[in-house]
Scaffold this motif. Structure first.
Motif, PDB file in Angstrom:
ATOM      1  N   ASP A 235       4.051   1.567  -1.493  1.00 45.53           N
ATOM      2  CA  ASP A 235       4.630   1.596  -2.362  1.00 45.53           C
ATOM      3  C   ASP A 235       3.459   2.252  -3.394  1.00 45.53           C
ATOM      4  O   ASP A 235       4.093   2.915  -4.594  1.00 45.53           O
ATOM      5  CB  ASP A 235       4.503   0.280  -2.873  1.00 45.53           C
ATOM      6  N   ARG A 236       1.995   1.631  -3.666  1.00 49.16           N
ATOM      7  CA  ARG A 236       1.160   2.103  -4.446  1.00 49.16           C
ATOM      8  C   ARG A 236       0.714   3.534  -4.651  1.00 49.16           C
ATOM      9  O   ARG A 236       1.321   3.967  -5.209  1.00 49.16           O
ATOM     10  CB  ARG A 236       0.265   1.613  -4.298  1.00 49.16           C
ATOM     11  N   ARG A 237       0.884   3.981  -3.188  1.00 48.21           N
ATOM     12  CA  ARG A 237       1.037   5.508  -2.885  1.00 48.21           C
ATOM     13  C   ARG A 237       1.460   6.442  -2.830  1.00 48.21           C
ATOM     14  O   ARG A 237       1.814   7.181  -3.623  1.00 48.21           O
ATOM     15  CB  ARG A 237       0.358   5.548  -1.712  1.00 48.21           C
ATOM     16  N   GLU A 238       2.943   5.806  -2.936  1.00 53.74           N
ATOM     17  CA  GLU A 238       4.538   6.801  -3.754  1.00 53.74           C
ATOM     18  C   GLU A 238       4.556   6.589  -4.463  1.00 53.74           C
ATOM     19  O   GLU A 238       4.617   7.935  -4.851  1.00 53.74           O
ATOM     20  CB  GLU A 238       5.877   5.975  -2.246  1.00 53.74           C
ATOM     21  N   ARG A 239       3.964   5.998  -5.746  1.00 57.67           N
ATOM     22  CA  ARG A 239       4.167   5.721  -6.960  1.00 57.67           C
ATOM     23  C   ARG A 239       3.123   6.815  -7.637  1.00 57.67           C
ATOM     24  O   ARG A 239       3.556   7.505  -8.458  1.00 57.67           O
ATOM     25  CB  ARG A 239       3.969   4.260  -7.339  1.00 57.67           C
ATOM     26  N   LYS A 240       2.076   7.180  -6.800  1.00 60.65           N
ATOM     27  CA  LYS A 240       1.022   7.974  -7.286  1.00 60.65           C
ATOM     28  C   LYS A 240       1.436   9.097  -6.916  1.00 60.65           C
ATOM     29  O   LYS A 240       0.512  10.215  -6.751  1.00 60.65           O
ATOM     30  CB  LYS A 240      -0.024   7.703  -6.458  1.00 60.65           C
ATOM     31  N   GLY A 241       2.668   9.311  -5.689  1.00 61.09           N
ATOM     32  CA  GLY A 241       2.466  10.877  -5.170  1.00 61.09           C
ATOM     33  C   GLY A 241       2.105  10.755  -3.831  1.00 61.09           C
ATOM     34  O   GLY A 241       2.204  12.192  -3.048  1.00 61.09           O
ATOM     35  N   ALA A 242       0.638  10.538  -3.039  1.00 62.35           N
ATOM     36  CA  ALA A 242       0.584  10.818  -2.339  1.00 62.35           C
ATOM     37  C   ALA A 242       1.076  10.036  -0.921  1.00 62.35           C
ATOM     38  O   ALA A 242       1.295   8.591  -1.199  1.00 62.35           O
ATOM     39  CB  ALA A 242      -1.075  10.250  -2.320  1.00 62.35           C
TER      40      ALA A 242
ATOM     41  N   ARG B  52       1.141  -1.350  -0.246  1.00 63.59           N
ATOM     42  CA  ARG B  52      -0.257  -0.103   0.196  1.00 63.59           C
ATOM     43  C   ARG B  52       0.429   0.955  -0.317  1.00 63.59           C
ATOM     44  O   ARG B  52       1.019   2.086  -0.285  1.00 63.59           O
ATOM     45  CB  ARG B  52      -1.053   0.057   1.471  1.00 63.59           C
TER      46      ARG B  52
END
Length: 173
Positions: A160-167, A158
């Motif tokens: 990692d996914r948010r960091e890729r989206k910038g959040a 979770r």
């Protein structure tokens, strides 16, 4: 359907908060081999050395890098150096308990995004207090090692996914 805490599933719990209630079964080889390559770094915080070691070994066998702390105050002292991808916290600890540590992690702009799981008895009171402190997941002791790994992996993914989206990853952002 009612959960172990006497509430209807999903009622009174913010979206994304996970509560796992497992009990350890008989002795068996749960993780026969080490998974090559790090899956992420986890900060494990528990005042009980045996529990810390149990969590550490199970996560390391699944490829996580693990750093430990013996209470919430030590967690806050080392979290910026360690830069974990997720944190597991016991509730009852000396100096600073898990709720206090979680609340301070959420209040700090540098750590408010870190996914946090409580690994404790997980009474209804603990779940409610944990949610108020910004905790993302709960795992009841005694726990199945596979359930521990599943929850930690989900928290790291979770993040990692948010960091890729910038959040930011945590609910407290």
């Amino acid at each position: 359907m009612r959960n172990p805490f006497g509430r209807e599933r999903g009622v009174g719990r913010p979206e994304g908060v996970e509560v796992a209630k497992t009990r350890t079964r008989g002795l068996r080889a749960t993780y026969p081999q080490v998974v090559p390559g790090a899956s992420g770094r986890v900060l494990v915080v528990d005042d009980n050395k045996v529990i810390r070691q149990l969590i550490k070994v199970n996560l390391e066998l699944e490829g996580f890098e693990v750093v430990t702390a013996s209470d919430g105050a030590e967690c806050l002292d080392i979290v910026h150096r360690v830069q974990p991808d997720a944190i597991t916290l016991d509730v009852v600890m000396p100096r600073l308990d898990g709720f206090g540590a979680a609340a301070q992690l959420r209040a700090d702009p540098r750590t408010r995004h870190l996914p946090v799981a409580i690994v404790s008895a997980c009474t209804q009171h603990e779940v409610e207090a944990g949610i108020a402190a910004g905790v993302d997941a709960f795992l009841a002791k005694p726990f199945e090692p596979a359930e521990l790994v599943r929850i930690v992996r989900r928290l790291v993914e979770r993040k990692d996914r948010r960091e890729r989206k910038g959040a930011p990853a945590g609910r407290g952002a």
